[in-house]
Design a protein around this motif. Structure first.
Motif, PDB file in Angstrom:
ATOM      1  N   ASP A 132       0.825  -1.211   0.000  1.00  0.00           N
ATOM      2  CA  ASP A 132       0.000   0.000   0.000  1.00  0.00           C
ATOM      3  C   ASP A 132       0.859   1.259   0.000  1.00  0.00           C
ATOM      4  N   CYS A 134       3.799   1.574  -1.330  1.00  0.00           N
ATOM      5  CA  CYS A 134       4.290   1.717  -2.707  1.00  0.00           C
ATOM      6  C   CYS A 134       3.216   2.289  -3.619  1.00  0.00           C
ATOM      7  N   HIS A 135       2.043   1.712  -3.565  1.00  0.00           N
ATOM      8  CA  HIS A 135       0.983   2.097  -4.489  1.00  0.00           C
ATOM      9  C   HIS A 135       0.446   3.494  -4.201  1.00  0.00           C
ATOM     10  N   SER A 138       2.438   5.687  -6.013  1.00  0.00           N
ATOM     11  CA  SER A 138       2.393   5.356  -7.440  1.00  0.00           C
ATOM     12  C   SER A 138       3.626   4.572  -7.892  1.00  0.00           C
ATOM     13  N   VAL A 140       5.055   0.867  -8.681  1.00  0.00           N
ATOM     14  CA  VAL A 140       4.777  -0.540  -8.926  1.00  0.00           C
ATOM     15  C   VAL A 140       6.095  -1.290  -8.767  1.00  0.00           C
ATOM     16  N   LYS A 218      -9.381   3.863  -7.026  1.00  0.00           N
ATOM     17  CA  LYS A 218      -9.211   2.739  -7.948  1.00  0.00           C
ATOM     18  C   LYS A 218      -9.852   3.052  -9.299  1.00  0.00           C
ATOM     19  N   TYR A 221      -7.783   5.563 -11.164  1.00  0.00           N
ATOM     20  CA  TYR A 221      -6.545   4.942 -11.640  1.00  0.00           C
ATOM     21  C   TYR A 221      -6.774   4.208 -12.956  1.00  0.00           C
ATOM     22  N   LEU A 305      -0.269  -0.965 -11.251  1.00  0.00           N
ATOM     23  CA  LEU A 305      -0.164  -1.471  -9.891  1.00  0.00           C
ATOM     24  C   LEU A 305      -0.739  -2.872  -9.739  1.00  0.00           C
ATOM     25  N   ASP A 308       1.320  -6.161  -9.212  1.00  0.00           N
ATOM     26  CA  ASP A 308       1.784  -6.459  -7.851  1.00  0.00           C
ATOM     27  C   ASP A 308       0.727  -7.225  -7.077  1.00  0.00           C
ATOM     28  N   THR A 401      -7.390  -3.914  -4.091  1.00  0.00           N
ATOM     29  CA  THR A 401      -6.195  -3.151  -3.744  1.00  0.00           C
ATOM     30  C   THR A 401      -5.693  -3.581  -2.370  1.00  0.00           C
TER      31      THR A 401
END
Length: 472
Positions: A132, A134-135, A138, A140, A218, A221, A305, A308, A401
């Motif tokens: 989370d 990382c995402h 932004s 990946v 989401k 995105y 993303l 992952d 997510t």
């Protein structure tokens, strides 16, 4: 795999700027693209890891990602790094003795009954917090697997090995190579596009995160991702710099560099449907095969993303069963194993799958009775299987997510996640892979494609621009 250029010295023992600050104790990992050493910081006796990276692009990506994630508790800490024109970059990282792969091995071999549900939940909560982080920034990761999830002696899990990471910037995916103002100390007169100071301290990383922490829902995105798909490939930087993102032969993208004898060289060219532009150093070759999302295996260069999240699902399944979910021996075998469990990839399961570069090039016979994830996880609860299904599914937009999973009832019902202090940690790491290019250690034999002989007869059909392969 290319051999290193003989003219360059890759030994950090001769680097005075490093040896003045660190006592190098032993080498703990070695691979084609990096060597890792255990060292002691002379100023305060702190034990650290010195990661000497031989690939410019990997070093750049890892430094940039770790700077952005500097304050994330479930991401490995970058203390400082050494960078100069004529030497490999050296990252000074916190030293974590073991990893989740070693935990899984220990649980399988030594722990009666394997891991408890509370232990599995605590490991997963830590993984999801790291992903989370990382995402939300932004980022990946693109190579999530148990051996890249390092573990401290007190049970804290941290994501590591960001050498394949990419950063999503508005209006699309791009690395900071596209952003010449990444480092305010860059010399504008230098010819190279990224020239950090030779040594950057951990205290110099302030102010980096705000410019990239572009959060979106989401739905937002995937709307942005759709815009990118309409414009074409996101990987122009990789093509221009001619840097391979992975060290495997991606059959799905028709890169035959690792196949010793081309089985089609006498009759067919290695040109897939669509022409030359999809061959070469494309980033569908990222990640370790067992944890690689199916869209990557089919050659996609438009992704984000969600790749992952597929990897996290495979890791969760392995924690539950203590066995890898899809241990493919080649890219084709990997797809075959996935199809035997989930069924064939079709427009019914994912409408956009027909847009994948190699969807019409490589096809499989219909799997009449896929086994389902339940067969792979026979002793798991309905909630556990449902959670894996939220991640290991064909349509990337349907994958939950990390934050959605953290709010799932599974992690809030009995038994609760155990305290970190109660996690069992192997007393000594075993099975270290000296060929690992990533973290301290790695799985073996999952990254090299096998020849076609493993699959029996194949049907090869010529097309207007290449060939099509059908596997029974």
């Amino acid at each position: 795999m290319d051999s290193p250029p003989p003219s360059r010295s890759w030994s950090i023992y001769t680097r005075r700027e490093i040896t003045q600050k660190y006592q190098i104790l032993e080498r703990v990992g070695s691979g084609a693209y990096a060597d890792v050493y255990k060292a002691r910081r002379l100023s305060d006796d702190l034990i650290v890891a010195l990661k000497e990276i031989h690939d410019y692009q990997s070093a750049f990506r890892e430094i940039e990602a770790l700077q952005i994630l500097n304050n994330s508790p479930n991401v490995v800490v970058l203390h400082e790094y050494f960078w100069s024109e004529n030497e490999d970059s050296v990252l000074v990282l916190e030293f974590l003795r073991t990893d989740l792969a070693a935990v899984i091995r220990e649980a399988k071999r030594e722990w009666k009954g394997g891991m408890s549900v509370g232990e599995i939940k605590r490991w997963m909560v830590q993984i999801l917090h790291g992903v989370d982080a990382c995402h939300r920034s932004s980022i990946v990761h693109r190579d999530l697997k148990p051996s890249n999830l390092l573990v401290s002696d007190d049970g804290v899990l941290k994501l590591a090995d960001f050498g394949q990471a990419r950063i999503l910037l508005e209006p699309g995916f791009a690395t900071a190579i596209d952003n010449p103002q990444l480092d305010e100390q860059n010399n504008p007169n230098e010819a190279s596009f990224f020239h950090p100071p030779e040594v950057i301290s951990e205290t110099d990383n302030q102010g980096q995160e705000g410019s990239r922490n572009q959060e979106m829902t989401k739905e937002e995105y995937f709307r942005e991702l759709d815009k990118l798909k309409a414009r074409g490939s996101l990987d122009e930087v990789d093509e221009e710099t001619n840097v391979h993102d992975g060290n495997t032969s991606c059959l799905a993208t028709c890169t035959a560099s690792d196949i010793g004898d081309d089985p089609f060289e006498s009759s067919y060219s290695y040109e897939a449907e669509g022409g030359d532009e999809i061959c070469g150093p494309l980033t569908s070759c990222v990640g370790t095969r067992w944890f690689r999302a199916p869209e990557l295996l089919y050659g996609s260069t438009i992704y984000g993303l969600e790749i992952d999240l597929w990897s996290v699902g495979c890791i969760f399944a392995e924690l539950l069963s203590l066995e890898p979910l899809f241990p493919g021996t080649s890219d084709i075998d990997q797809l075959s194993r996935i199809f035997n469990v989930l069924g064939n990839l079709t427009e019914e399961t994912w409408p956009d799958c027909v847009k994948l570069p190699d969807y019409k090039t490589i096809s499989f016979s219909k799997v009449e009775n896929p086994s389902g994830l339940e067969a792979c996880l026979p002793n798991c609860s309905t909630d556990e299987i449902l959670l894996v299904k939220k991640l290991v599914c064909y349509d990337p937009a349907s994958r939950a997510t990390a934050m959605e999973l953290l709010h799932d009832k599974y992690f809030n019902e009995e038994p609760p996640p155990v305290p970190i202090s109660e996690l069992r940690i192997p007393s000594a790491n075993s099975g270290q892979d000296e060929d690992s290019p990533g973290g301290w250690r790695d799985y073996k034999n999952m990254d090299s494609d096998s020849d076609f002989e493993d699959f029996g007869p194949v049907d090869v059909t010529t097309t207007g621009s290449g060939f099509s392969i059908r596997f029974p």
